[in-house]
Write a protein that holds these residues in place. Structure first.
Motif, mmCIF file in Angstrom:
data_model
loop_
_atom_site.group_PDB
_atom_site.id
_atom_site.type_symbol
_atom_site.label_atom_id
_atom_site.label_comp_id
_atom_site.label_asym_id
_atom_site.label_seq_id
_atom_site.Cartn_x
_atom_site.Cartn_y
_atom_site.Cartn_z
ATOM 1 N N THR A 1 18.174 1.639 13.126
ATOM 2 C CA THR A 1 16.797 1.432 13.573
ATOM 3 C C THR A 1 16.026 0.684 12.504
ATOM 4 O O THR A 1 15.956 1.110 11.349
ATOM 5 C CB THR A 1 16.113 2.776 13.871
ATOM 6 O OG1 THR A 1 16.826 3.451 14.908
ATOM 7 C CG2 THR A 1 14.673 2.560 14.301
ATOM 8 N N LEU A 2 15.432 -0.444 12.880
ATOM 9 C CA LEU A 2 14.717 -1.295 11.939
ATOM 10 C C LEU A 2 13.206 -1.100 11.990
ATOM 11 O O LEU A 2 12.543 -1.005 10.962
ATOM 12 C CB LEU A 2 15.037 -2.772 12.225
ATOM 13 C CG LEU A 2 16.506 -3.186 12.172
ATOM 14 C CD1 LEU A 2 16.649 -4.632 12.623
ATOM 15 C CD2 LEU A 2 17.065 -2.994 10.770
ATOM 16 N N THR A 3 12.663 -1.056 13.209
ATOM 17 C CA THR A 3 11.214 -1.139 13.386
ATOM 18 C C THR A 3 10.786 -0.321 14.593
ATOM 19 O O THR A 3 11.503 -0.278 15.596
ATOM 20 C CB THR A 3 10.789 -2.614 13.593
ATOM 21 O OG1 THR A 3 11.339 -3.414 12.558
ATOM 22 C CG2 THR A 3 9.286 -2.766 13.604
ATOM 23 N N ALA A 4 9.636 0.330 14.486
ATOM 24 C CA ALA A 4 9.019 1.016 15.622
ATOM 25 C C ALA A 4 7.835 0.198 16.094
ATOM 26 O O ALA A 4 7.015 -0.248 15.279
ATOM 27 C CB ALA A 4 8.569 2.418 15.227
ATOM 28 N N GLY A 5 7.752 -0.043 17.418
ATOM 29 C CA GLY A 5 6.719 -0.923 17.942
ATOM 30 C C GLY A 5 5.832 -0.264 18.968
ATOM 31 O O GLY A 5 6.234 0.667 19.661
ATOM 32 N N MET A 6 4.593 -0.777 19.072
ATOM 33 C CA MET A 6 3.597 -0.308 20.023
ATOM 34 C C MET A 6 3.020 -1.521 20.736
ATOM 35 O O MET A 6 2.353 -2.351 20.108
ATOM 36 C CB MET A 6 2.496 0.482 19.310
ATOM 37 C CG MET A 6 2.991 1.799 18.727
ATOM 38 S SD MET A 6 2.139 2.290 17.214
ATOM 39 C CE MET A 6 2.970 1.261 16.003
ATOM 40 N N ALA A 7 3.306 -1.639 22.012
ATOM 41 C CA ALA A 7 2.936 -2.833 22.765
ATOM 42 C C ALA A 7 1.424 -2.937 22.925
ATOM 43 O O ALA A 7 0.718 -1.931 23.053
ATOM 44 C CB ALA A 7 3.605 -2.813 24.138
ATOM 45 N N GLY A 8 0.932 -4.184 22.924
ATOM 46 C CA GLY A 8 -0.485 -4.424 23.124
ATOM 47 C C GLY A 8 -1.273 -4.330 21.845
ATOM 48 O O GLY A 8 -0.732 -4.352 20.736
ATOM 49 N N ASP A 9 -2.588 -4.200 21.981
ATOM 50 C CA ASP A 9 -3.473 -4.145 20.827
ATOM 51 C C ASP A 9 -3.653 -2.707 20.373
ATOM 52 O O ASP A 9 -4.733 -2.123 20.490
ATOM 53 C CB ASP A 9 -4.838 -4.757 21.157
ATOM 54 C CG ASP A 9 -4.741 -6.250 21.432
ATOM 55 O OD1 ASP A 9 -3.913 -6.900 20.759
ATOM 56 O OD2 ASP A 9 -5.463 -6.748 22.305
ATOM 57 N N ALA A 10 -2.572 -2.113 19.859
ATOM 58 C CA ALA A 10 -2.666 -0.736 19.394
ATOM 59 C C ALA A 10 -3.663 -0.607 18.257
ATOM 60 O O ALA A 10 -4.409 0.348 18.159
ATOM 61 C CB ALA A 10 -1.293 -0.236 18.943
ATOM 62 N N PHE A 11 -3.686 -1.613 17.383
ATOM 63 C CA PHE A 11 -4.641 -1.591 16.269
ATOM 64 C C PHE A 11 -4.751 -3.006 15.745
ATOM 65 O O PHE A 11 -3.751 -3.643 15.434
ATOM 66 C CB PHE A 11 -4.142 -0.657 15.163
ATOM 67 C CG PHE A 11 -5.183 -0.357 14.115
ATOM 68 C CD1 PHE A 11 -6.171 0.562 14.373
ATOM 69 C CD2 PHE A 11 -5.166 -0.992 12.897
ATOM 70 C CE1 PHE A 11 -7.130 0.857 13.419
ATOM 71 C CE2 PHE A 11 -6.120 -0.711 11.933
ATOM 72 C CZ PHE A 11 -7.103 0.222 12.194
ATOM 73 N N THR A 12 -5.940 -3.550 15.654
ATOM 74 C CA THR A 12 -6.088 -4.955 15.290
ATOM 75 C C THR A 12 -6.642 -5.177 13.895
ATOM 76 O O THR A 12 -6.555 -6.270 13.366
ATOM 77 C CB THR A 12 -7.024 -5.659 16.293
ATOM 78 O OG1 THR A 12 -8.288 -4.988 16.309
ATOM 79 C CG2 THR A 12 -6.437 -5.622 17.691
ATOM 80 N N GLY A 13 -7.189 -4.149 13.264
ATOM 81 C CA GLY A 13 -7.792 -4.377 11.957
ATOM 82 C C GLY A 13 -9.118 -5.097 12.083
ATOM 83 O O GLY A 13 -9.647 -5.293 13.167
#
Length: 453
Positions: A423-435
């Motif tokens: 497992t390399l990366t965990a992802g969250m689709a869309g604008d989960a957090f934009t800063g």
């Protein structure tokens, strides 16, 4: 000190897990996370005699007169030797009012990925702050990660109040600063509790040393906080895990689709769409543990039969007609990189979403989030371990992802190394957090090596 409380008004029968609260603890190094968890376990009578004996023995070997309750969660030998939490320590305990699964997460900056792992399924996060130090950078990082992961409830535990003479102004100042910061991140609920995990003040029982505080203890809040979200109230999402074809004389034409409902409710007679093909049919039967039922709701595991003989296999998604996600091959997401090997544009990976795994290419890395000030660093070129950033991924086959803000289950995915399954990366689709600031994207790499989608 509390803001909005979310109530469950779905009207559906509660799922079996309604009495279960998953929560995570986080905070800077030596803020007392493991001691708090140990105190919760000890004072709620959730520690077995042999466990307590082992902790007492380990404490004596370290020259401590009293049992070090932090050792109830710091289970790794390396952690006990260093006196810190490195991995995520999971513990189960129960009280007469509720069952709990807790994740005690590391405080070091280099273990931010472990905090992401522990909080990814949490419904509540407890962030500890040392009353002597107040809100520090790592406190803000953990609040930002909780917001990123859409954890609906956040508890600020101002620990070591015994070392500041249980002073109310100290607690009030810290609570005001943290509440303002967390609210700016969009955290829906913030509750502040002054505690001393070492002495047990306001952890399980109310403190006689802080009569100025009239709120709940940590355990009282954990026992009474409403589960913020009922997955049965969302549009139905049924990832197919297995196709059942018994081929028996009693059921010569039986074809059932087995899996676990990720969200929503399915009913017999309901019209559904199968994704990504887009074909429609009608549910003719639902079997739960071998018994026919008129409906099923998340997170039940069931078998569904359809009126039409469609080409459905593992990884397909069954959803209500008219309320299905639109399949896509281009996915923009917020990710947390978990592996020591950097993630770079052009990387060939496998993308796992629910029960479906497909080939994918990292097209670009748009930005990296700086958790200290919530700014975006554009075009970083790569993401290294513990980095959080925005990426665009192109898949070989269309996937029906929901926005992570709408569904933590069907809006999340993993990137996997196709060579060894890591497992390399965990992802969250869309604008989960934009800063807050920053634009730009790293240049996309050309497609080659047979991965041209």
């Amino acid at each position: 000190m509390s803001t909005t409380t979310v109530q469950d008004g779905s009207g559906h029968a509660p799922a079996p897990a309604a009495s279960l609260l998953r929560f995570a603890t986080a905070g800077s190094v030596d803020d007392g996370k493991s001691t708090l968890v140990g105190r919760l376990l000890h004072d709620s009578k959730s520690v077995l005699a042999d466990q307590l004996e082992a902790v007492e023995h380990a404490s004596r070997s370290r020259g401590q007169a009293a049992p070090d309750l932090a050792l109830l969660t710091d289970g790794l030998r390396a952690e006990r030797e260093q006196g810190i939490t490195i991995d995520v320590a999971y513990r189960y305990f129960a009280t007469p009012r509720r069952r709990f699964i807790l994740a005690d997460t590391p405080g070091h900056v280099q273990y931010t990925r472990n905090m992401v792992t522990g909080a990814s399924t949490a419904e509540l996060a407890v962030v500890l702050v040392d009353a002597r130090n107040g809100v520090v950078e790592q406190t803000r990082r953990h609040a930002a990660v909780a917001a990123l992961l859409r954890v609906p409830h956040l508890v600020l535990a101002v620990n070591k109040m015994d070392l500041v003479d249980y002073a109310e102004p100290v607690f009030a100042a810290i609570a005001k600063e943290f509440t303002a910061y967390a609210a700016s991140l969009g955290v829906p609920e913030i509750t502040a509790v002054p505690i001393s995990a070492l002495a047990g003040d306001n952890v399980v029982t109310a403190s006689a040393n802080m009569d100025w505080y009239g709120g709940p203890t940590v355990l009282e809040h954990l026992e009474t906080v409403p589960v913020a979200h009922d997955p049965a109230g969302d549009p139905a999402r049924f990832p197919v895990q297995y196709v059942i074809r018994p081929q028996t004389p009693e059921h010569p034409d039986y074809r059932g689709y087995a899996g676990q409902l990720a969200s929503g409710v399915l009913r017999v007679g309901q019209e559904v769409t199968v994704l990504p093909s887009g074909r429609t049919s009608t549910i003719t039967g639902i079997d739960a543990l071998g018994t026919a039922v008129p409906e099923a709701w998340a997170p039940q595991s069931v078998t569904v039969t359809l009126a039409d003989d469609l080409d459905i296999s593992r990884g397909d998604l069954i959803a209500p007609a008219g309320a299905a996600a639109t399949p896509t091959r281009d996915i923009t997401a917020t990710v947390c990189h978990l592996h020591d090997r950097p993630l770079t544009p052009g990387a060939r990976v496998l993308l796992k979403h629910t029960t479906r795994t497909v080939k994918a290419i990292v097209k670009e890395i748009g930005s990296r989030l700086t958790l200290d000030d919530l700014s975006q660093h554009p075009a970083p070129g790569e993401l290294v371990a513990n980095d959080i950033g925005r990426v665009t991924v192109r898949t070989s086959e269309p996937l029906a992802l929901d926005d992570y803000a709408a569904s933590r289950r069907t809006g999340s995915f993993l990137l996997i190394d196709p060579a060894d399954g890591t497992t390399l990366t965990a992802g969250m689709a869309g604008d989960a957090f934009t800063g807050r600031t920053g634009e730009g994207a790293a240049p996309a790499a050309p497609d080659d090596d047979g991965w041209d989608f």
